[in-house]
Design a protein around this motif. Structure first.
Motif, PDB file in Angstrom:
ATOM      1  N   ARG A   9       0.820  -1.217   0.000  1.00 41.26           N
ATOM      2  CA  ARG A   9       0.000   0.000   0.000  1.00 41.26           C
ATOM      3  C   ARG A   9       0.854   1.267   0.000  1.00 41.26           C
ATOM      4  NH1 ARG A   9      -2.722  -4.846   0.503  1.00 41.26           N
ATOM      5  NH2 ARG A   9      -4.969  -4.530   0.602  1.00 41.26           N
ATOM      6  N   PHE A  12       1.163   3.122  -3.299  1.00 40.75           N
ATOM      7  CA  PHE A  12       0.011   3.757  -3.944  1.00 40.75           C
ATOM      8  C   PHE A  12       0.279   5.227  -4.264  1.00 40.75           C
ATOM      9  CE2 PHE A  12      -4.385   4.082  -5.096  1.00 40.75           C
ATOM     10  CZ  PHE A  12      -4.668   5.420  -4.885  1.00 40.75           C
ATOM     11  N   VAL A  45      -8.873   5.530 -12.108  1.00 41.63           N
ATOM     12  CA  VAL A  45      -9.630   4.638 -11.221  1.00 41.63           C
ATOM     13  C   VAL A  45      -9.558   3.198 -11.754  1.00 41.63           C
ATOM     14  CG1 VAL A  45     -11.974   4.078 -10.455  1.00 41.63           C
ATOM     15  CG2 VAL A  45     -11.136   6.422 -10.289  1.00 41.63           C
ATOM     16  N   MET A  48      -6.132   1.653 -11.084  1.00 43.89           N
ATOM     17  CA  MET A  48      -6.003   1.231  -9.677  1.00 43.89           C
ATOM     18  C   MET A  48      -6.847  -0.010  -9.396  1.00 43.89           C
ATOM     19  SD  MET A  48      -3.784   3.053  -8.502  1.00 43.89           S
ATOM     20  CE  MET A  48      -2.931   4.600  -8.678  1.00 43.89           C
ATOM     21  N   SER A  49      -8.025  -0.065 -10.021  1.00 40.46           N
ATOM     22  CA  SER A  49      -8.897  -1.215  -9.815  1.00 40.46           C
ATOM     23  C   SER A  49      -8.242  -2.500 -10.356  1.00 40.46           C
ATOM     24  CB  SER A  49     -10.222  -0.950 -10.524  1.00 40.46           C
ATOM     25  OG  SER A  49     -11.055  -2.055 -10.435  1.00 40.46           O
ATOM     26  N   ARG A  50      -7.470  -2.342 -11.449  1.00 38.82           N
ATOM     27  CA  ARG A  50      -6.849  -3.506 -12.074  1.00 38.82           C
ATOM     28  C   ARG A  50      -5.383  -3.670 -11.704  1.00 38.82           C
ATOM     29  NH1 ARG A  50      -8.408  -3.029 -18.282  1.00 38.82           N
ATOM     30  NH2 ARG A  50      -6.882  -4.688 -18.322  1.00 38.82           N
ATOM     31  N   ALA A  51      -4.913  -2.878 -10.763  1.00 36.54           N
ATOM     32  CA  ALA A  51      -3.488  -2.895 -10.403  1.00 36.54           C
ATOM     33  C   ALA A  51      -3.016  -4.290  -9.987  1.00 36.54           C
ATOM     34  CB  ALA A  51      -3.213  -1.896  -9.281  1.00 36.54           C
ATOM     35  N   THR A  52      -3.876  -5.036  -9.312  1.00 39.77           N
ATOM     36  CA  THR A  52      -3.485  -6.367  -8.846  1.00 39.77           C
ATOM     37  C   THR A  52      -3.235  -7.313 -10.017  1.00 39.77           C
ATOM     38  OG1 THR A  52      -4.974  -5.955  -7.006  1.00 39.77           O
ATOM     39  CG2 THR A  52      -4.067  -8.138  -7.156  1.00 39.77           C
ATOM     40  N   GLU A  53      -3.894  -7.062 -11.146  1.00 41.73           N
ATOM     41  CA  GLU A  53      -3.734  -7.938 -12.312  1.00 41.73           C
ATOM     42  C   GLU A  53      -2.518  -7.560 -13.155  1.00 41.73           C
ATOM     43  OE1 GLU A  53      -7.387  -7.525 -14.472  1.00 41.73           O
ATOM     44  OE2 GLU A  53      -8.511  -7.607 -12.596  1.00 41.73           O
TER      45      GLU A  53
ATOM     46  N   TYR B  16      -8.707   0.426  -5.818  1.00 36.41           N
ATOM     47  CA  TYR B  16      -7.597  -0.513  -5.627  1.00 36.41           C
ATOM     48  C   TYR B  16      -7.972  -1.613  -4.647  1.00 36.41           C
ATOM     49  CZ  TYR B  16      -3.054  -2.226  -4.031  1.00 36.41           C
ATOM     50  OH  TYR B  16      -1.998  -3.025  -3.669  1.00 36.41           O
ATOM     51  N   GLU B  17      -8.550  -1.214  -3.504  1.00 37.47           N
ATOM     52  CA  GLU B  17      -8.887  -2.207  -2.475  1.00 37.47           C
ATOM     53  C   GLU B  17      -9.986  -3.147  -2.966  1.00 37.47           C
ATOM     54  OE1 GLU B  17      -7.090  -2.721   0.015  1.00 37.47           O
ATOM     55  OE2 GLU B  17      -5.991  -0.846   0.232  1.00 37.47           O
ATOM     56  N   GLY B  19     -10.575  -3.838  -6.078  1.00 35.51           N
ATOM     57  CA  GLY B  19      -9.945  -4.662  -7.113  1.00 35.51           C
ATOM     58  C   GLY B  19      -9.201  -5.841  -6.502  1.00 35.51           C
ATOM     59  N   ARG B  20      -8.472  -5.582  -5.409  1.00 37.13           N
ATOM     60  CA  ARG B  20      -7.732  -6.656  -4.726  1.00 37.13           C
ATOM     61  C   ARG B  20      -8.699  -7.691  -4.152  1.00 37.13           C
ATOM     62  NH1 ARG B  20      -2.589  -6.586  -4.415  1.00 37.13           N
ATOM     63  NH2 ARG B  20      -2.625  -8.413  -3.072  1.00 37.13           N
ATOM     64  N   ARG B  22     -11.749  -8.399  -5.218  1.00 32.62           N
ATOM     65  CA  ARG B  22     -12.356  -9.165  -6.317  1.00 32.62           C
ATOM     66  C   ARG B  22     -11.375 -10.220  -6.810  1.00 32.62           C
ATOM     67  NH1 ARG B  22     -14.366  -4.334  -8.257  1.00 32.62           N
ATOM     68  NH2 ARG B  22     -12.508  -4.097  -9.530  1.00 32.62           N
ATOM     69  N   TRP B  23     -10.123  -9.814  -6.978  1.00 33.75           N
ATOM     70  CA  TRP B  23      -9.077 -10.732  -7.463  1.00 33.75           C
ATOM     71  C   TRP B  23      -8.907 -11.892  -6.482  1.00 33.75           C
ATOM     72  CZ3 TRP B  23      -4.146 -11.479  -5.167  1.00 33.75           C
ATOM     73  CH2 TRP B  23      -3.221 -12.162  -5.944  1.00 33.75           C
ATOM     74  N   TRP B  64      -6.018 -10.675  -0.435  1.00 29.59           N
ATOM     75  CA  TRP B  64      -6.316  -9.237  -0.406  1.00 29.59           C
ATOM     76  C   TRP B  64      -5.207  -8.487   0.334  1.00 29.59           C
ATOM     77  CZ3 TRP B  64      -7.232  -6.524   4.195  1.00 29.59           C
ATOM     78  CH2 TRP B  64      -7.519  -5.174   4.021  1.00 29.59           C
TER      79      TRP B  64
END
Lengths: 167, 178
Positions: A9, A12, A45, A48-53, B16-17, B19-20, B22-23, B64
């Motif tokens: 985090r 970010f 946005v 950031m939403s897809r950052a994990t992928e 971001y949170e 998204g994590r 969901r993943w 997560w």
């Protein structure tokens, strides 16, 4: 970006600070100012939403700009749709206003609103076809092809109208 | 940073949170689906379902959280596979089992736990292998996965699993630190 994808985090803020100006500059080059800011915000946005992928094997900037490019295309399509709807509305208004009484004008406005609502349910290609037909224009296709398209679009419009207004 | 950028940053953090989450939950659903195969042979449907649900929630939370916690999930799943599969197969084949109870199961759970514990100990070479979070995640996932299988033997099975994990992991960890 790799650290953020792994769940760090602390990464970010640095990612946000470096990415935001780049996304704003990118969308500004391809959209008018009013739409550019919205598209850049939505792109950020989504990044950031897809950052994990995010795949660390790839370059982060082209990946992020790819997401921004999608938002630019979406903004352009929305803008095009707004222009088409405005043109159709102006057309109907013009025809209705010529020597019409206040009641006729009110009826015409209600009809226009109902028509707009039904048009929104149609695919973009159908709306484009009907708009050209209403203007008396024809795209660069054979006459029979265009007539067929108009026929299908009108049939779908009738279906959408019946569904909404039961008539 | 202007107020509009602060608002955007907050939006970005939320995205971001989510998204994590969901993943993590997509992967947890896959894990739960595999673990749910134990429901076909289990003797206590409620307890096994609860264990499968706990596993899904645990995996979601660890993925997560990320970093060393997320790194511990896969080793935990791999290590938990043997103590999960052995009791399920024993119960399914009926080997050494009657219709309602499998006296062999607690021993199977100990054996599975030993293999799982050894596998866990060997996983310590991974990135984050020196982090406490990695071990907390890996051990808890191993324990819950193994429990899904060993619940068939009741508390004896769970206790056997715990003993087996300790017996398996301790020598490997001692050898690594020596």
């Amino acid at each position: 970006m790799t650290a953020l994808a792994a769940g760090d985090r602390q990464a970010f803020h640095p990612v946000f600070v470096s990415l935001w100006p780049l996304l704003k500059a990118f969308t500004s080059r391809h959209l008018p100012p009013a739409d550019a800011e919205d598209a850049a915000q939505q792109a950020l946005v989504n990044v950031m939403s897809r950052a994990t992928e995010y795949d660390p094997e790839r370059d982060a900037l082209p990946w992020a700009l790819g997401i921004a490019a999608y938002e630019i295309r979406t903004a352009r399509r929305k803008s095009q749709r707004r222009r088409e709807e405005r043109a159709l509305a102006e057309d109907l208004e013009g025809r209705a206003a010529a020597g019409a009484s206040p009641e006729d004008l009110a009826l015409a406005r209600d009809l226009e609103a109902a028509l707009e609502e039904a048009l929104r349910d149609l695919p973009e290609s159908d709306r484009e076809t009907l708009l050209l037909h209403a203007r008396g224009e024809r795209p660069d296709v054979a006459g029979a092809t265009f007539r067929k398209r108009v026929e299908r679009a009108l049939s779908r419009l009738r279906g959408a109208w019946r569904q909404k207004h039961g008539l | 940073m202007g107020s509009s950028e602060s608002v955007l940053q907050a939006r970005g953090r939320r995205a971001y949170e989510w998204g994590r989450l969901r993943w993590g939950s997509k992967r947890a659903i896959l894990v739960a689906a595999v673990a749910g195969s134990a429901l076909l042979t289990c003797t206590n449907l409620a307890a096994t379902s609860g264990c499968v649900l706990l596993l899904a929630l645990l995996v979601t939370a660890l993925l997560w959280r990320g970093q060393e916690f997320a790194e511990g999930v896969r080793p935990g799943l791999v290590a938990g596979l043997v103590p999960f599969v052995l009791p399920v197969v024993s119960q399914a084949t009926g080997y050494f089992c009657s219709a309602t109870v499998c006296l062999f199961l607690p021993t199977v759970c100990v054996a599975g736990g030993v293999v799982g514990g050894a596998a866990l100990g060997l996983q310590g070479r991974r990135p984050f292998g020196d982090h406490l979070g990695f071990w907390v995640a890996a051990v808890s996932v191993t324990a819950v996965v193994g429990s899904v299988g060993c619940l068939m033997a009741g508390l004896a099975g769970i206790a056997g699993l715990a003993v087996g994990l300790l017996l398996g992991a301790a020598p490997v960890l001692v050898a690594r630190t020596a």
